[in-house]
Design an enzyme around this catalytic site. Structure first.
Site, short mmCIF file in Angstrom:
data_model
loop_
_atom_site.label_atom_id
_atom_site.label_comp_id
_atom_site.label_asym_id
_atom_site.label_seq_id
_atom_site.Cartn_x
_atom_site.Cartn_y
_atom_site.Cartn_z
N LYS A 8 -22.59 -22.26 13.55
CA LYS A 8 -22.86 -22.06 12.12
C LYS A 8 -21.91 -21.03 11.51
O LYS A 8 -21.32 -21.26 10.47
CB LYS A 8 -24.30 -21.57 11.89
N ARG A 51 -35.09 -19.21 8.42
CA ARG A 51 -35.28 -19.44 9.85
C ARG A 51 -36.75 -19.67 10.21
O ARG A 51 -37.07 -19.89 11.37
CB ARG A 51 -34.80 -18.21 10.61
N ARG A 108 -19.50 -15.90 24.03
CA ARG A 108 -19.11 -15.40 22.70
C ARG A 108 -18.70 -13.92 22.78
O ARG A 108 -19.35 -13.13 23.45
CB ARG A 108 -20.28 -15.55 21.72
N ARG A 136 -22.27 -9.19 22.07
CA ARG A 136 -23.51 -8.77 21.40
C ARG A 136 -24.59 -8.54 22.43
O ARG A 136 -24.71 -9.29 23.38
CB ARG A 136 -23.95 -9.86 20.41
N ARG A 170 -34.15 -16.60 22.78
CA ARG A 170 -33.75 -16.99 21.42
C ARG A 170 -33.79 -18.50 21.23
O ARG A 170 -34.15 -18.99 20.17
CB ARG A 170 -32.36 -16.45 21.10
P1 ADP Z 1 -26.95 -16.56 15.99
O1 ADP Z 1 -25.56 -16.49 15.41
O2 ADP Z 1 -26.91 -16.55 17.46
O3 ADP Z 1 -27.76 -17.67 15.45
P2 ADP Z 1 -27.67 -14.42 14.22
O4 ADP Z 1 -26.52 -13.47 14.18
O5 ADP Z 1 -27.80 -15.40 13.12
O6 ADP Z 1 -27.63 -15.18 15.62
O7 ADP Z 1 -29.04 -13.63 14.34
C1 ADP Z 1 -29.21 -12.62 15.29
C2 ADP Z 1 -30.65 -12.14 15.24
O8 ADP Z 1 -30.93 -11.58 13.94
C3 ADP Z 1 -31.72 -13.18 15.45
O9 ADP Z 1 -31.95 -13.44 16.83
C4 ADP Z 1 -32.92 -12.52 14.78
O10 ADP Z 1 -33.46 -11.48 15.58
C5 ADP Z 1 -32.28 -11.85 13.57
N1 ADP Z 1 -32.29 -12.76 12.41
C6 ADP Z 1 -31.21 -13.36 11.83
N2 ADP Z 1 -31.59 -14.10 10.78
C7 ADP Z 1 -32.94 -14.00 10.69
C8 ADP Z 1 -33.94 -14.56 9.83
N3 ADP Z 1 -33.62 -15.39 8.82
N4 ADP Z 1 -35.23 -14.22 10.05
C9 ADP Z 1 -35.58 -13.39 11.04
N5 ADP Z 1 -34.70 -12.84 11.89
C10 ADP Z 1 -33.39 -13.14 11.73
P1 ADP Z 2 -23.74 -19.46 15.53
O1 ADP Z 2 -23.32 -18.72 14.30
O2 ADP Z 2 -24.36 -20.79 15.22
O3 ADP Z 2 -24.59 -18.65 16.45
P2 ADP Z 2 -20.94 -19.18 16.34
O4 ADP Z 2 -20.18 -19.73 15.19
O5 ADP Z 2 -20.98 -17.72 16.51
O6 ADP Z 2 -22.44 -19.82 16.35
O7 ADP Z 2 -20.37 -19.86 17.67
C1 ADP Z 2 -20.90 -19.53 18.96
C2 ADP Z 2 -19.75 -19.41 19.97
O8 ADP Z 2 -19.20 -20.69 20.23
C3 ADP Z 2 -18.59 -18.55 19.52
O9 ADP Z 2 -18.08 -17.89 20.65
C4 ADP Z 2 -17.59 -19.55 18.95
O10 ADP Z 2 -16.25 -19.09 19.12
C5 ADP Z 2 -17.85 -20.78 19.81
N1 ADP Z 2 -17.74 -22.05 19.08
C6 ADP Z 2 -18.13 -22.32 17.81
N2 ADP Z 2 -17.94 -23.62 17.49
C7 ADP Z 2 -17.43 -24.21 18.61
C8 ADP Z 2 -17.00 -25.56 18.94
N3 ADP Z 2 -17.10 -26.55 18.03
N4 ADP Z 2 -16.53 -25.78 20.17
C9 ADP Z 2 -16.45 -24.77 21.10
N5 ADP Z 2 -16.82 -23.50 20.86
C10 ADP Z 2 -17.31 -23.21 19.63
#
Ligand code: ADP
Ligand code: ADP
Ligand code: ZN
Length: 220
Positions: free
Chosen positions: A13, A88, A127, A160, A171
């Site tokens: 995302k 979420r 990541r 992270r 998660r």
């Molecule tokens: P990811 O990229 O792996 O989806 P995020 O960076 O979006 O993770 O989120 C990291 C953490 O921040 C989540 O595991 C949660 O603890 C918190 N978080 C993010 N967005 C929300 C939300 N909309 N509601 C509640 N907690 C959130």
């Molecule tokens: P999210 O925000 O949904 O948690 P990220 O954009 O941070 O996901 O992507 C998660 C990890 O996967 C990062 O290390 C990113 O570089 C990698 N990644 C993202 N999209 C792809 C893809 N299409 N193929 C392979 N690796 C990816």
């Protein structure tokens, strides 16, 4: 343009939201990034959020919503935004809908980025993130040109604390129970567009671009 990126942790995302934000000139609003900025600045909200995030739990809805409303009220978000990581939970989605209606606004679309669970696991554990400019890399799929150094700003990359294997499993479970119901919620509103997120980054971007054209949001 008001878009929501919906998908499991590691679905890509953030990666895609960054690309679309640059292309369309609207901010990429990531709730995870906002929370992390708060805890780097040591605010009270940051301290609260960190306790939940470290355990792989969601931050409570009221805390999250207050932070999001504030961010979306800033000047750069008036032309639109790409939301990444919000809503979420069902209550977040319902409150958001109410807030949008009150302002006479509507979402342009909700992109559900679907990725197989085994792929998510390897994306998350590989990541690496830049603590300075928030750029994201992957040790295998998107490595920086010098190991552990940010291409954009030279800072040392970090993992992270919630991307360690123990927390990743938690998660993914929380996603399944709390967030996945939003797929049906937005499908019923006719807003949902599903994207195959197992593809390469460029292929995912191409699929998103195609779908955006279908809803009248072609660029150039
Ligand atoms: P990811 O990229 O792996 O989806 P995020 O960076 O979006 O993770 O989120 C990291 C953490 O921040 C989540 O595991 C949660 O603890 C918190 N978080 C993010 N967005 C929300 C939300 N909309 N509601 C509640 N907690 C959130
Ligand atoms: P999210 O925000 O949904 O948690 P990220 O954009 O941070 O996901 O992507 C998660 C990890 O996967 C990062 O290390 C990113 O570089 C990698 N990644 C993202 N999209 C792809 C893809 N299409 N193929 C392979 N690796 C990816
Ligand atoms: Zn950087």
């Amino acid at each position: 343009m008001r878009l929501v990126m919906l998908g499991a942790p590691g679905a890509g995302k953030g990666t895609q939201a960054d690309r679309l934000a640059e292309r369309y000139g609207v901010p990429h609003v990531s709730t995870g990034d906002l929370f992390r900025a708060h805890f780097r600045q040591n605010t009270e909200l940051g301290q609260t959020a960190r306790r939940y995030m470290q355990e792989g739990h969601l931050v409570p809805d009221d805390v999250t919503e207050a932070m999001v409303w504030q961010r979306l009220g800033e000047a750069d978000a008036h032309r639109g935004y790409i939301l990444d990581g919000f809503p979420r939970t069902l209550p977040q989605a319902e409150h958001f809908d109410a807030a949008l209606s009150a302002a006479n606004w509507r979402l342009s679309g909700v992109f559900h980025v679907e990725v197989d669970r085994a792929v998510l696991q390897s994306r998350l554990t590989g990541r690496r993130s830049c603590p300075e400019c928030k750029a994201t890399y992957h040790v295998q799929f998107d490595p920086p040109s010098v190991a552990d150094v940010c291409d954009q700003c030279g800072a040392r990359l970090v993992q992270r604390e919630d991307d360690r294997p123990e927390t990743v499993a938690k998660r993914l479970t929380v996603y399944h129970t709390e967030t996945e119901p939003l797929v049906q919620y937005y499908a019923r509103q006719g807003l949902l567009r599903t994207i195959d997120g197992n593809q390469s980054m460029d292929e995912v971007t191409a699929s998103l671009t195609e779908q955006l054209a279908l809803i009248g949001l072609a660029h150039d």
